[in-house]
Design a protein around this motif. Sequence first.
Motif, PDB file in Angstrom:
ATOM      1  N   GLY A  67      57.290 -38.929 -52.486  1.00 50.85           N
ATOM      2  CA  GLY A  67      57.432 -38.104 -53.692  1.00 50.85           C
ATOM      3  C   GLY A  67      56.132 -37.546 -54.209  1.00 50.85           C
ATOM      4  N   ILE A  68      55.222 -37.179 -53.313  1.00 55.93           N
ATOM      5  CA  ILE A  68      53.878 -36.772 -53.727  1.00 55.93           C
ATOM      6  C   ILE A  68      53.894 -35.550 -54.635  1.00 55.93           C
ATOM      7  CG2 ILE A  68      53.366 -35.207 -51.792  1.00 55.93           C
ATOM      8  CD1 ILE A  68      50.592 -36.646 -51.632  1.00 55.93           C
ATOM      9  N   GLU A  69      54.948 -34.730 -54.515  1.00 62.97           N
ATOM     10  CA  GLU A  69      55.043 -33.505 -55.312  1.00 62.97           C
ATOM     11  C   GLU A  69      55.592 -33.771 -56.715  1.00 62.97           C
ATOM     12  OE1 GLU A  69      59.061 -34.350 -53.780  1.00 62.97           O
ATOM     13  OE2 GLU A  69      57.035 -34.459 -52.926  1.00 62.97           O
ATOM     14  N   ARG A  70      56.023 -34.980 -57.006  1.00 58.17           N
ATOM     15  CA  ARG A  70      56.699 -35.256 -58.279  1.00 58.17           C
ATOM     16  C   ARG A  70      55.745 -35.642 -59.408  1.00 58.17           C
ATOM     17  NH1 ARG A  70      62.337 -35.920 -57.626  1.00 58.17           N
ATOM     18  NH2 ARG A  70      62.985 -35.840 -55.442  1.00 58.17           N
ATOM     19  N   SER A  71      54.518 -35.989 -59.094  1.00 57.15           N
ATOM     20  CA  SER A  71      53.501 -36.261 -60.106  1.00 57.15           C
ATOM     21  C   SER A  71      52.142 -35.942 -59.487  1.00 57.15           C
ATOM     22  CB  SER A  71      53.549 -37.723 -60.567  1.00 57.15           C
ATOM     23  OG  SER A  71      52.908 -38.581 -59.623  1.00 57.15           O
ATOM     24  N   ASN A  72      51.101 -36.024 -60.277  1.00 53.53           N
ATOM     25  CA  ASN A  72      49.757 -35.778 -59.737  1.00 53.53           C
ATOM     26  C   ASN A  72      49.023 -37.068 -59.410  1.00 53.53           C
ATOM     27  OD1 ASN A  72      49.213 -36.706 -62.300  1.00 53.53           O
ATOM     28  ND2 ASN A  72      47.808 -35.049 -62.861  1.00 53.53           N
ATOM     29  N   LEU A  73      49.767 -38.160 -59.243  1.00 57.24           N
ATOM     30  CA  LEU A  73      49.138 -39.447 -58.999  1.00 57.24           C
ATOM     31  C   LEU A  73      48.267 -39.440 -57.749  1.00 57.24           C
ATOM     32  CD1 LEU A  73      48.730 -42.436 -59.657  1.00 57.24           C
ATOM     33  CD2 LEU A  73      50.822 -42.937 -58.376  1.00 57.24           C
ATOM     34  N   ALA A  74      48.793 -38.947 -56.630  1.00 58.34           N
ATOM     35  CA  ALA A  74      48.015 -38.964 -55.385  1.00 58.34           C
ATOM     36  C   ALA A  74      46.747 -38.138 -55.516  1.00 58.34           C
ATOM     37  CB  ALA A  74      48.867 -38.441 -54.231  1.00 58.34           C
ATOM     38  N   GLN A  75      46.851 -36.973 -56.148  1.00 56.10           N
ATOM     39  CA  GLN A  75      45.674 -36.125 -56.323  1.00 56.10           C
ATOM     40  C   GLN A  75      44.592 -36.844 -57.129  1.00 56.10           C
ATOM     41  OE1 GLN A  75      46.464 -32.306 -58.154  1.00 56.10           O
ATOM     42  NE2 GLN A  75      44.340 -32.124 -58.877  1.00 56.10           N
ATOM     43  N   LEU A  76      44.995 -37.493 -58.210  1.00 59.36           N
ATOM     44  CA  LEU A  76      44.026 -38.197 -59.052  1.00 59.36           C
ATOM     45  C   LEU A  76      43.399 -39.377 -58.317  1.00 59.36           C
ATOM     46  CD1 LEU A  76      45.841 -38.172 -62.520  1.00 59.36           C
ATOM     47  CD2 LEU A  76      44.051 -36.643 -61.683  1.00 59.36           C
ATOM     48  N   LEU A  77      44.222 -40.112 -57.548  1.00 59.54           N
ATOM     49  CA  LEU A  77      43.680 -41.236 -56.786  1.00 59.54           C
ATOM     50  C   LEU A  77      42.690 -40.747 -55.739  1.00 59.54           C
ATOM     51  CD1 LEU A  77      46.857 -43.461 -56.178  1.00 59.54           C
ATOM     52  CD2 LEU A  77      45.117 -43.703 -57.951  1.00 59.54           C
ATOM     53  N   ASN A  78      43.025 -39.671 -55.059  1.00 63.92           N
ATOM     54  CA  ASN A  78      42.129 -39.139 -54.035  1.00 63.92           C
ATOM     55  C   ASN A  78      40.835 -38.613 -54.638  1.00 63.92           C
ATOM     56  OD1 ASN A  78      43.739 -39.700 -51.795  1.00 63.92           O
ATOM     57  ND2 ASN A  78      44.881 -37.792 -51.985  1.00 63.92           N
ATOM     58  N   ASP A  79      40.947 -37.955 -55.792  1.00 65.28           N
ATOM     59  CA  ASP A  79      39.739 -37.436 -56.457  1.00 65.28           C
ATOM     60  C   ASP A  79      38.817 -38.566 -56.887  1.00 65.28           C
ATOM     61  OD1 ASP A  79      40.678 -34.883 -56.129  1.00 65.28           O
ATOM     62  OD2 ASP A  79      41.380 -34.642 -58.204  1.00 65.28           O
ATOM     63  N   ALA A  80      39.402 -39.731 -57.160  1.00 68.61           N
ATOM     64  CA  ALA A  80      38.602 -40.860 -57.631  1.00 68.61           C
ATOM     65  C   ALA A  80      37.998 -41.691 -56.503  1.00 68.61           C
ATOM     66  CB  ALA A  80      39.467 -41.763 -58.514  1.00 68.61           C
ATOM     67  N   LEU A  81      38.412 -41.436 -55.254  1.00 68.89           N
ATOM     68  CA  LEU A  81      37.892 -42.230 -54.135  1.00 68.89           C
ATOM     69  C   LEU A  81      36.399 -41.985 -53.932  1.00 68.89           C
ATOM     70  CD1 LEU A  81      40.693 -41.946 -51.423  1.00 68.89           C
ATOM     71  CD2 LEU A  81      39.926 -44.033 -52.572  1.00 68.89           C
ATOM     72  N   PRO A  82      35.635 -43.031 -53.627  1.00 67.35           N
ATOM     73  CA  PRO A  82      34.210 -42.855 -53.316  1.00 67.35           C
ATOM     74  C   PRO A  82      34.024 -41.891 -52.145  1.00 67.35           C
ATOM     75  CG  PRO A  82      34.741 -45.175 -53.591  1.00 67.35           C
ATOM     76  CD  PRO A  82      36.042 -44.441 -53.565  1.00 67.35           C
ATOM     77  N   GLU A  83      32.928 -41.163 -52.176  1.00 67.49           N
ATOM     78  CA  GLU A  83      32.673 -40.138 -51.159  1.00 67.49           C
ATOM     79  C   GLU A  83      32.645 -40.715 -49.752  1.00 67.49           C
ATOM     80  OE1 GLU A  83      29.285 -36.755 -50.095  1.00 67.49           O
ATOM     81  OE2 GLU A  83      29.305 -37.745 -52.056  1.00 67.49           O
ATOM     82  N   ASN A  84      32.105 -41.932 -49.613  1.00 68.79           N
ATOM     83  CA  ASN A  84      31.999 -42.499 -48.260  1.00 68.79           C
ATOM     84  C   ASN A  84      33.371 -42.806 -47.661  1.00 68.79           C
ATOM     85  OD1 ASN A  84      32.445 -44.535 -50.079  1.00 68.79           O
ATOM     86  ND2 ASN A  84      31.022 -45.986 -49.166  1.00 68.79           N
ATOM     87  N   LEU A  85      34.362 -43.075 -48.502  1.00 77.90           N
ATOM     88  CA  LEU A  85      35.711 -43.290 -47.997  1.00 77.90           C
ATOM     89  C   LEU A  85      36.407 -41.953 -47.733  1.00 77.90           C
ATOM     90  CD1 LEU A  85      37.032 -46.257 -50.181  1.00 77.90           C
ATOM     91  CD2 LEU A  85      35.841 -46.318 -47.992  1.00 77.90           C
ATOM     92  N   ALA A  86      36.261 -41.030 -48.674  1.00 82.24           N
ATOM     93  CA  ALA A  86      36.904 -39.731 -48.515  1.00 82.24           C
ATOM     94  C   ALA A  86      36.403 -39.018 -47.263  1.00 82.24           C
ATOM     95  CB  ALA A  86      36.652 -38.872 -49.751  1.00 82.24           C
ATOM     96  N   ASN A  87      35.120 -39.162 -46.980  1.00 84.29           N
ATOM     97  CA  ASN A  87      34.547 -38.515 -45.794  1.00 84.29           C
ATOM     98  C   ASN A  87      35.101 -39.093 -44.502  1.00 84.29           C
ATOM     99  OD1 ASN A  87      33.019 -36.818 -47.372  1.00 84.29           O
ATOM    100  ND2 ASN A  87      31.141 -38.026 -47.210  1.00 84.29           N
ATOM    101  N   ASN A  88      35.621 -40.309 -44.578  1.00 81.97           N
ATOM    102  CA  ASN A  88      36.234 -40.934 -43.402  1.00 81.97           C
ATOM    103  C   ASN A  88      37.729 -40.644 -43.307  1.00 81.97           C
ATOM    104  OD1 ASN A  88      33.933 -42.176 -42.310  1.00 81.97           O
ATOM    105  ND2 ASN A  88      34.101 -43.907 -43.728  1.00 81.97           N
TER     106      ASN A  88
END
Length: 468
Positions: free
Chosen positions: A352-373
């Motif tokens: 249900g990723i389209e039903r709220s912005n939860l995933a977007q907010l969690l991803n935006d909050a991830l540390p850069e070293n994790l997001a880059n991986n």
Amino acid sequence: MLKQIVNQAKNKKFTQLKYILAAIALTTPLYGACENSISDIIPIEQVVKDISYLASDELKGRANFSPERAQAAAYIAERFAEIGLAPMQTKQKQLTQKPHIALFLQHFNVHKIQPQHISVSLNHSAIGHENITMATTLAELSWQTEQAQSHVIGKDDDMRKVLQQLNQQGGQHVVLVNSAHRKTFQLYKNYFDAGLTKLAITQPGAIVLVLSDESQLSHYQVKAQAKISQQSLSNVVGILPGHDAQLANEVVLYSAHYDHLGTTADGRKIYNGADDNASGTTAILNLAQYFAQQGNNQRTLMFSAFSAEEIGGFGSRYFSQQLNPDNVVAMINIEMIGKVSKFGPGTVWMTGIERSNLAQLLNDALPENLANNGLAIQADPYPEQKLFYRSDNATLARLGVPAHSFSSTQLDKDPHYHQVSDDLSSINMSSMHQVIELLAIATQPLVDGSLTPSRIDKSKVRLQGKIY
């Protein structure tokens, strides 16, 4: 009795434990080189211990209504107590000693409805039993023409859609099903004949299906009986009260279901349910331990292990009635994280990723070293499976909570789903551990109050059926 069960769990010798830990030692932890490493707080040894017990043969598949389901609940409750959580009905500051584990059990009753007899006559002709089935919350049916609504599902109609609408409408219905839908009718017959389970019977009703090519229903007679009984189950719920006076009334809910399918009919083989869902239950236990040791949660954290997910999600339904859903900021429902996802080890996707912005907010909050991986929360890759409605998150989502399930399983190619082969040998323990770490890091902004996701639009969530 509960204490005895827990002692048995603690003394259990896991023959595979040493082998599993040795195998993990040969792998490189995903976050081992990261400054955000939390492996010392979520030790792999505890993760392995929890899932090994919950998926052990001793628990015989944790079937609902079985003694082994209660045994699993006792183990979870003891872990909550050891971690330092408070029972849901007790504030932590009021506790002067470790609470008794029975206080963590949230008991509820469900109604078992078993068809006993049904006969149908259409246009003065008796219908064979093989062409009749019913879903009912009534103990007795005795219908004559016009005492129930009549419907015809023609060969070109969408049978599932029609029945879904009648189920959401409730009431009393006789439905003629064209023989073009014979296979689908048989699926419904198998399901209905096995009996229904309901949390409560608030709106009595019934749907009687008749496989027939009749298109006109001038006369009908229906007589049926069903046995209705009650049985008890329990969730296991613990809380970690928030430290901020203004945010403490806001709840972040971590959940998973701990029930599974039990054994085969002959009792010889066990549906251990290591992935489904000993893995998710293990995750909430270790996330609870992590956040309790951190000791800096500004919002209140609630950890719930639900029963009855496999028979209709009744544990989460009862749970949702025991608190104000408006206070729940987000629900992180963890479902089957024991396999490597299609996005790689240690990664997860969210329903249900389209039903709220939860995933977007969690991803935006991830540390850069994790997001880059590439360690982002991914969208559900199996939308055709309608997984948003197939786990405990759906109940809270219907109440507006940003409630989503997080998983790693590859459902399109998983040979172990609901099979006796879903045991410890099928689990990728290293990837599962990494998923738990990722969820701890990603949800930290929920915990400290710096992130608040949008609510789900309740009007766009499919309603629960009233009859089955």
